[in-house]
Design a protein around this motif. Structure first.
Motif, PDB file in Angstrom:
ATOM      1  N   MET A 293       0.949  -1.176  -0.102  1.00 61.30           N
ATOM      2  CA  MET A 293       0.085   0.079   0.007  1.00 61.30           C
ATOM      3  C   MET A 293       0.954   1.158  -0.124  1.00 61.30           C
ATOM      4  N   ILE A 294       1.806   1.262   0.921  1.00 64.20           N
ATOM      5  CA  ILE A 294       3.036   2.459   0.852  1.00 64.20           C
ATOM      6  C   ILE A 294       3.354   2.655  -0.458  1.00 64.20           C
ATOM      7  N   ALA A 295       3.966   1.455  -1.001  1.00 64.33           N
ATOM      8  CA  ALA A 295       4.389   1.683  -2.469  1.00 64.33           C
ATOM      9  C   ALA A 295       3.431   2.070  -3.432  1.00 64.33           C
ATOM     10  N   ASP A 296       2.286   1.922  -3.433  1.00 63.48           N
ATOM     11  CA  ASP A 296       1.292   2.007  -4.304  1.00 63.48           C
ATOM     12  C   ASP A 296       0.913   3.552  -4.338  1.00 63.48           C
ATOM     13  N   ILE A 297       0.936   4.381  -2.979  1.00 59.84           N
ATOM     14  CA  ILE A 297       0.574   5.673  -2.949  1.00 59.84           C
ATOM     15  C   ILE A 297       1.850   6.331  -3.088  1.00 59.84           C
ATOM     16  N   THR A 298       2.982   6.169  -2.615  1.00 61.65           N
ATOM     17  CA  THR A 298       4.119   7.224  -2.545  1.00 61.65           C
ATOM     18  C   THR A 298       5.272   6.833  -3.717  1.00 61.65           C
ATOM     19  N   GLY A 299       5.305   5.535  -3.883  1.00 55.77           N
ATOM     20  CA  GLY A 299       6.263   5.047  -4.687  1.00 55.77           C
ATOM     21  C   GLY A 299       7.618   4.471  -3.868  1.00 55.77           C
ATOM     22  N   ILE A 300       7.466   4.653  -2.571  1.00 63.39           N
ATOM     23  CA  ILE A 300       8.390   3.974  -1.734  1.00 63.39           C
ATOM     24  C   ILE A 300       8.362   2.381  -1.655  1.00 63.39           C
ATOM     25  N   ARG A 301       9.514   1.775  -2.112  1.00 58.06           N
ATOM     26  CA  ARG A 301       9.685   0.446  -2.191  1.00 58.06           C
ATOM     27  C   ARG A 301      10.568  -0.212  -1.149  1.00 58.06           C
ATOM     28  N   ARG A 302      11.378   0.496  -0.517  1.00 58.61           N
ATOM     29  CA  ARG A 302      12.336   0.116   0.483  1.00 58.61           C
ATOM     30  C   ARG A 302      12.315   1.002   1.617  1.00 58.61           C
ATOM     31  N   ILE A 303      12.086   0.484   3.053  1.00 51.99           N
ATOM     32  CA  ILE A 303      12.146   1.331   4.226  1.00 51.99           C
ATOM     33  C   ILE A 303      13.216   0.451   5.209  1.00 51.99           C
ATOM     34  N   ARG A 304      14.289   1.199   5.422  1.00 48.97           N
ATOM     35  CA  ARG A 304      15.262   0.333   6.111  1.00 48.97           C
ATOM     36  C   ARG A 304      15.169   0.022   7.361  1.00 48.97           C
ATOM     37  N   MET A 305      14.290   0.897   8.416  1.00 53.57           N
ATOM     38  CA  MET A 305      14.294   0.550   9.667  1.00 53.57           C
ATOM     39  C   MET A 305      12.764   0.738  10.123  1.00 53.57           C
ATOM     40  N   LEU A 306      12.299  -0.224  11.021  1.00 51.49           N
ATOM     41  CA  LEU A 306      10.962   0.188  11.681  1.00 51.49           C
ATOM     42  C   LEU A 306      11.241   0.719  13.060  1.00 51.49           C
ATOM     43  N   TYR A 307      10.750   1.522  13.573  1.00 54.99           N
ATOM     44  CA  TYR A 307      10.606   2.320  14.958  1.00 54.99           C
ATOM     45  C   TYR A 307       9.428   1.794  15.551  1.00 54.99           C
ATOM     46  N   LEU A 308       9.273   0.732  16.290  1.00 56.09           N
ATOM     47  CA  LEU A 308       8.271   0.056  16.867  1.00 56.09           C
ATOM     48  C   LEU A 308       7.701   0.223  18.261  1.00 56.09           C
ATOM     49  N   GLN A 309       6.973   1.147  18.497  1.00 54.05           N
ATOM     50  CA  GLN A 309       6.354   1.429  19.854  1.00 54.05           C
ATOM     51  C   GLN A 309       5.566   0.274  20.207  1.00 54.05           C
ATOM     52  N   LEU A 310       6.054  -0.361  21.237  1.00 52.83           N
ATOM     53  CA  LEU A 310       5.249  -1.522  21.632  1.00 52.83           C
ATOM     54  C   LEU A 310       4.019  -1.215  22.433  1.00 52.83           C
ATOM     55  N   LEU A 311       4.201  -0.075  23.254  1.00 53.38           N
ATOM     56  CA  LEU A 311       3.195   0.178  24.199  1.00 53.38           C
ATOM     57  C   LEU A 311       3.253   1.545  24.658  1.00 53.38           C
ATOM     58  N   TYR A 312       2.301   2.366  25.138  1.00 54.42           N
ATOM     59  CA  TYR A 312       2.612   3.356  25.687  1.00 54.42           C
ATOM     60  C   TYR A 312       2.984   3.430  27.077  1.00 54.42           C
ATOM     61  N   ARG A 313       2.455   2.503  27.914  1.00 51.30           N
ATOM     62  CA  ARG A 313       2.904   2.461  29.328  1.00 51.30           C
ATOM     63  C   ARG A 313       4.213   2.751  29.507  1.00 51.30           C
ATOM     64  N   CYS A 314       4.484   3.471  30.525  1.00 48.40           N
ATOM     65  CA  CYS A 314       6.013   3.732  30.939  1.00 48.40           C
ATOM     66  C   CYS A 314       5.904   3.779  32.590  1.00 48.40           C
ATOM     67  N   ASN A 315       7.131   3.657  33.175  1.00 46.10           N
ATOM     68  CA  ASN A 315       7.581   3.846  34.408  1.00 46.10           C
ATOM     69  C   ASN A 315       7.997   5.175  34.869  1.00 46.10           C
ATOM     70  N   PHE A 316       7.942   5.986  33.788  1.00 49.64           N
ATOM     71  CA  PHE A 316       8.495   7.606  34.026  1.00 49.64           C
ATOM     72  C   PHE A 316       7.277   8.023  33.372  1.00 49.64           C
TER      73      PHE A 316
END
Length: 300
Positions: free
Chosen positions: A1-24
């Motif tokens: 889908m991203i490639a279809d809309i933007t033409g972007i075919r390679r994304i080197r890194m994923l920043y994955l926020q696993l959860l919002y919860r934090c001890n700070f």
């Protein structure tokens, strides 16, 4: 889908926020009130997204963050699968608070531990949490002993801009390889603490001069917004770009390509967890419609 809309075919890194919860509840956290939200990836959902990104966009690296990733109970499963089964480079970005036992268990599968610090001693603890400075140093010391490469991040504020060189020196002594300096963006908790903003932009120039003139024991990477005139207006990806460095997924599944769009609800793409697919949901304020300038980094 991203490639279809933007033409972007390679994304080197994923920043994955696993959860919002934090001890700070850091004064500058871009999540703000979302730190109280229960949204999170299950281990299965996280692995599915990682597999999709690797297979469809050639993603080769993941940075796991939150919230605080070490309060995420399924962290070991995600780390091990990302490394063993998918062959990804695995980085964790953490506050480093009392993580020693958990770190030891995943160390063989970790390529980089990045700890967030906001200065030395009380300068850090005043923004983050009492006792967090010493706990972070303890985590970095253990990473060194376990043979895990370590880095650090620091968000430059009015209260810690004078701490950069001192912190870099201390981190270098602990074997930390890299310090990444970020510009404070007034979203989330930071919007409620305008006193943290650096209003004298010439202070950025002085900081950069000091960094250039000082022999430091580690690499320093600087957000180009930390300059008197700000970063060049490098716009969000358009149809002519086929490859980008990163994309970030928040715990709801919202995807963001520009660092400057993070925390602003300007998502054009979403990962639908139950269907294991990326969909396009354009809006009048998404990062492509605006478009949102990206962040440019430079090595000192």
């Amino acid at each position: 889908m991203i490639a279809d809309i933007t033409g972007i075919r390679r994304i080197r890194m994923l920043y994955l926020q696993l959860l919002y919860r934090c001890n700070f509840t850091c004064l500058h956290c871009f999540h703000g009130e979302r730190l109280q939200y229960s949204d999170a990836f299950t281990a299965g959902e996280a692995v599915s997204l990682l597999t999709l990104m690797r297979d469809e966009y050639g993603t080769e690296s993941v940075t796991l963050l939150g919230g605080e990733p070490f309060v995420y109970r399924e962290l070991p499963q995600v780390v091990r699968h990302a490394k063993r089964e998918l062959g990804l480079r695995v980085e964790i970005c953490t506050n480093g608070y009392r993580i020693e036992r958990h770190l030891a268990g995943i160390a063989p599968h970790l390529d980089l531990l990045r700890v967030s610090l906001e200065g030395v001693g009380s300068a850090n603890d005043g923004i983050r949490k009492r006792g967090s400075y010493q706990s972070a140093l303890s985590a970095l010391s253990l990473a060194r002993d376990l043979g895990v490469p370590a880095g650090a991040t620091m968000t430059v504020t009015s209260q810690n801009i004078g701490e950069v060189l001192a912190l870099a020196s201390i981190l270098g002594q602990l074997g930390v390889q890299q310090l990444k300096l970020h510009h404070l963006r007034p979203v989330g908790n930071a919007a409620d603490h305008p006193e943290l903003l650096v209003t004298d932009t010439t202070a950025y120039g002085r900081l950069r001069e000091e960094l250039a003139q000082t022999r430091l024991p580690l690499e320093v990477i600087v957000d180009e917004d930390l300059s008197e005139h700000g970063a060049p207006e490098v716009c969000a990806p358009s149809g002519g770009l086929r490859e980008i460095d990163r994309i970030e997924a928040d715990p709801r599944g919202a995807l963001t390509m520009s660092c400057k769009a993070v925390g602003k609800d300007s998502h054009a793409f979403w990962y639908e967890k139950t269907a294991n697919r990326i969909v396009h949901r354009p809006s009048a304020t998404d990062e492509f419609t605006l478009p949102v300038p990206d962040v440019v980094y430079a090595r000192v």
